[in-house]
Design a protein around this motif. Structure first.
Motif, mmCIF file in Angstrom:
data_model
loop_
_atom_site.group_PDB
_atom_site.id
_atom_site.type_symbol
_atom_site.label_atom_id
_atom_site.label_comp_id
_atom_site.label_asym_id
_atom_site.label_seq_id
_atom_site.Cartn_x
_atom_site.Cartn_y
_atom_site.Cartn_z
ATOM 1 N N GLY A 1 0.828 -1.222 0.000
ATOM 2 C CA GLY A 1 0.000 0.000 0.000
ATOM 3 C C GLY A 1 0.855 1.263 0.000
ATOM 4 N N GLY A 2 1.891 1.273 0.833
ATOM 5 C CA GLY A 2 2.754 2.449 0.930
ATOM 6 C C GLY A 2 3.556 2.682 -0.340
ATOM 7 N N GLN A 3 4.044 1.573 -0.934
ATOM 8 C CA GLN A 3 4.809 1.718 -2.182
ATOM 9 C C GLN A 3 3.904 2.240 -3.312
ATOM 10 N N LYS A 4 2.636 1.799 -3.317
ATOM 11 C CA LYS A 4 1.694 2.313 -4.323
ATOM 12 C C LYS A 4 1.488 3.816 -4.153
ATOM 13 N N LYS A 5 1.405 4.261 -2.893
ATOM 14 C CA LYS A 5 1.261 5.703 -2.634
ATOM 15 C C LYS A 5 2.480 6.456 -3.172
ATOM 16 N N LEU A 6 3.672 5.886 -2.923
ATOM 17 C CA LEU A 6 4.889 6.544 -3.396
ATOM 18 C C LEU A 6 4.935 6.585 -4.921
ATOM 19 N N LEU A 7 4.501 5.473 -5.562
ATOM 20 C CA LEU A 7 4.489 5.443 -7.027
ATOM 21 C C LEU A 7 3.521 6.500 -7.560
ATOM 22 N N GLU A 8 2.377 6.639 -6.897
ATOM 23 C CA GLU A 8 1.420 7.633 -7.370
ATOM 24 C C GLU A 8 2.005 9.044 -7.263
ATOM 25 N N LEU A 9 2.673 9.285 -6.141
ATOM 26 C CA LEU A 9 3.329 10.581 -5.959
ATOM 27 C C LEU A 9 4.402 10.774 -7.039
ATOM 28 N N ALA A 10 5.145 9.711 -7.313
ATOM 29 C CA ALA A 10 6.208 9.780 -8.320
ATOM 30 C C ALA A 10 5.631 10.113 -9.700
ATOM 31 N N ARG A 11 4.517 9.463 -10.040
ATOM 32 C CA ARG A 11 3.897 9.721 -11.359
ATOM 33 C C ARG A 11 3.436 11.166 -11.478
ATOM 34 N N VAL A 12 2.866 11.681 -10.375
ATOM 35 C CA VAL A 12 2.385 13.069 -10.393
ATOM 36 C C VAL A 12 3.560 14.032 -10.597
ATOM 37 N N LEU A 13 4.732 13.663 -10.049
ATOM 38 C CA LEU A 13 5.900 14.548 -10.156
ATOM 39 C C LEU A 13 6.449 14.620 -11.579
ATOM 40 N N MET A 14 6.042 13.684 -12.445
ATOM 41 C CA MET A 14 6.497 13.727 -13.842
ATOM 42 C C MET A 14 6.117 15.052 -14.508
ATOM 43 N N LEU A 15 5.047 15.691 -14.016
ATOM 44 C CA LEU A 15 4.615 16.970 -14.597
ATOM 45 C C LEU A 15 5.177 18.169 -13.829
ATOM 46 N N ASP A 16 6.034 17.890 -12.849
ATOM 47 C CA ASP A 16 6.683 18.929 -12.051
ATOM 48 C C ASP A 16 5.707 20.022 -11.591
ATOM 49 N N PRO A 17 4.655 19.619 -10.846
ATOM 50 C CA PRO A 17 3.626 20.590 -10.470
ATOM 51 C C PRO A 17 4.089 21.570 -9.397
ATOM 52 N N ASP A 18 3.629 22.816 -9.517
ATOM 53 C CA ASP A 18 3.924 23.802 -8.465
ATOM 54 C C ASP A 18 3.147 23.457 -7.202
ATOM 55 N N LEU A 19 1.917 22.949 -7.410
ATOM 56 C CA LEU A 19 1.026 22.658 -6.285
ATOM 57 C C LEU A 19 0.650 21.176 -6.322
ATOM 58 N N LEU A 20 0.846 20.517 -5.173
ATOM 59 C CA LEU A 20 0.508 19.089 -5.072
ATOM 60 C C LEU A 20 -0.696 18.924 -4.153
ATOM 61 N N LEU A 21 -1.749 18.271 -4.637
ATOM 62 C CA LEU A 21 -2.903 17.960 -3.803
ATOM 63 C C LEU A 21 -2.819 16.478 -3.442
ATOM 64 N N LEU A 22 -2.668 16.192 -2.154
ATOM 65 C CA LEU A 22 -2.498 14.800 -1.706
ATOM 66 C C LEU A 22 -3.732 14.381 -0.920
ATOM 67 N N ASP A 23 -4.418 13.328 -1.411
ATOM 68 C CA ASP A 23 -5.641 12.879 -0.734
ATOM 69 C C ASP A 23 -5.311 11.686 0.159
ATOM 70 N N GLU A 24 -5.231 11.927 1.449
ATOM 71 C CA GLU A 24 -4.956 10.920 2.484
ATOM 72 C C GLU A 24 -3.708 10.067 2.233
ATOM 73 N N PRO A 25 -2.530 10.692 2.272
ATOM 74 C CA PRO A 25 -1.304 9.917 2.052
ATOM 75 C C PRO A 25 -1.084 8.811 3.078
ATOM 76 N N SER A 26 -1.708 8.888 4.259
ATOM 77 C CA SER A 26 -1.448 7.860 5.281
ATOM 78 C C SER A 26 -2.379 6.651 5.167
ATOM 79 N N ALA A 27 -3.451 6.757 4.368
ATOM 80 C CA ALA A 27 -4.440 5.666 4.324
ATOM 81 C C ALA A 27 -3.834 4.404 3.723
ATOM 82 N N GLY A 28 -3.930 3.294 4.442
ATOM 83 C CA GLY A 28 -3.454 1.999 3.938
ATOM 84 C C GLY A 28 -1.941 1.845 3.932
ATOM 85 N N VAL A 29 -1.241 2.678 4.702
ATOM 86 C CA VAL A 29 0.228 2.624 4.713
ATOM 87 C C VAL A 29 0.700 2.158 6.090
ATOM 88 N N ASN A 30 1.661 1.222 6.124
ATOM 89 C CA ASN A 30 2.128 0.782 7.445
ATOM 90 C C ASN A 30 3.012 1.861 8.069
#
Ligand SMILES: Nc1ncnc2c1ncn2[C@@H]1O[C@H](COP(=O)(O)OP(=O)(O)OP(=O)(O)O)[C@@H](O)[C@H]1O
Length: 238
Positions: free
Chosen positions: A141-170
């Motif tokens: 679960g945590g690695q999936k969250k990191l991958l999602e964050l990584a994919r979003v960073l491909m567009l180098d966004p100024d603003l990051l909206l993170l929806d519950e980064p702790s959910a399902g993470v050990n």
């Protein structure tokens, strides 16, 4: 609005049939900060993210990014104009490797070898090297969250909206995720995070916006917000 306001919502409303999910919501996020969006289940937090990122069109009201009106824009257009977003439920492509997942987002500013180089740099930055060849469906679960964050960073966004980064993470990986979020903020990304875990909010956020029944009932530093009677009654209890 001050000069360093990066995001502003003005009297945002979203109704679904007879239900008003977001109700005259006005708040702003300052460039460079980590802001929290908190509130009870059903308060309208995820719908607010949907309205900002173009997944839903507002019934009325407006959203602006660095003073530019982006209300009701298409998700891809908003993503390429500087807002990246992760979801509560992560959705990597299960049959693609971590590295292949990274190449899925369309990046208008890079292609070919430059895109591959960017993907590898982000994989490195988020410590995903060890799983770069593993399929999305085989990650924790945590690695999936990191991958999602990584994919979003491909567009180098100024603003990051993170929806519950702790959910399902050990808890062990959660500390890593928090460190990565803090590092991204230090590197210049402004962050707006929805989170139910108040220890995460206390550790990450400069300011918080508290939502209840679709509207913001308080906005300010978390320490001050904790003392607010309306917030305690609506959400934090005691
Ligand atoms: N597509 C939709 N159609 C109908 N109702 C919806 C839709 N999306 C959200 N809602 C409703 O809007 C309200 C706000 O939901 P939302 O998911 O934005 O709240 P939330 O604060 O993010 O909650 P949680 O913390 O549980 O994720 C809820 O009553 C929800 O059932």
């Amino acid at each position: 609005m001050t000069d360093d306001t990066i995001l502003k919502t003005d009297s945002l409303v979203k109704t679904f049939g007879g239900l008003t999910a977001v109700d005259q919501l006005s708040f702003s996020v300052t460039e460079g900060e980590v802001a929290g969006l908190i509130g009870p289940n059903g308060a309208g937090k995820s719908t607010t993210f949907d309205l900002i990122t173009g997944f839903h069109k507002p019934t009325s009201g407006s959203v602006s990014l660095k003073g530019k009106d982006i209300t009701g824009g298409k998700p891809y257009k908003i993503a390429t104009s500087g807002i990246g977003r992760t979801f509560q439920d992560t959705k990597p492509f299960g049959k693609l490797s971590v590295f292949e997942n990274m190449l899925v987002p369309q990046t208008p500013d890079v292609s070919g070898d430059d895109k591959i180089e960017r993907a590898n740099a982000i994989i490195n930055k988020l410590d995903l090297n060890g799983v770069a060849d593993e399929n999305g469906e085989d990650l924790s679960g945590g690695q999936k969250k990191l991958l999602e964050l990584a994919r979003v960073l491909m567009l180098d966004p100024d603003l990051l909206l993170l929806d519950e980064p702790s959910a399902g993470v050990n808890p062990a990986l959660m500390d890593d995720i928090l460190d990565h979020i803090k590092a991204l903020n230090r590197e210049g990304h402004t962050i707006l995070v929805i989170e139910h875990d108040m220890t995460v909010i206390a550790e990450l956020c400069d300011t918080v916006v508290v939502m209840s029944n679709g509207d913001a009932i308080a906005e300010g530093p978390f320490k001050e917000i904790q003392q607010d009677e309306r917030v305690r009654n609506a959400y934090l209890g005691t």
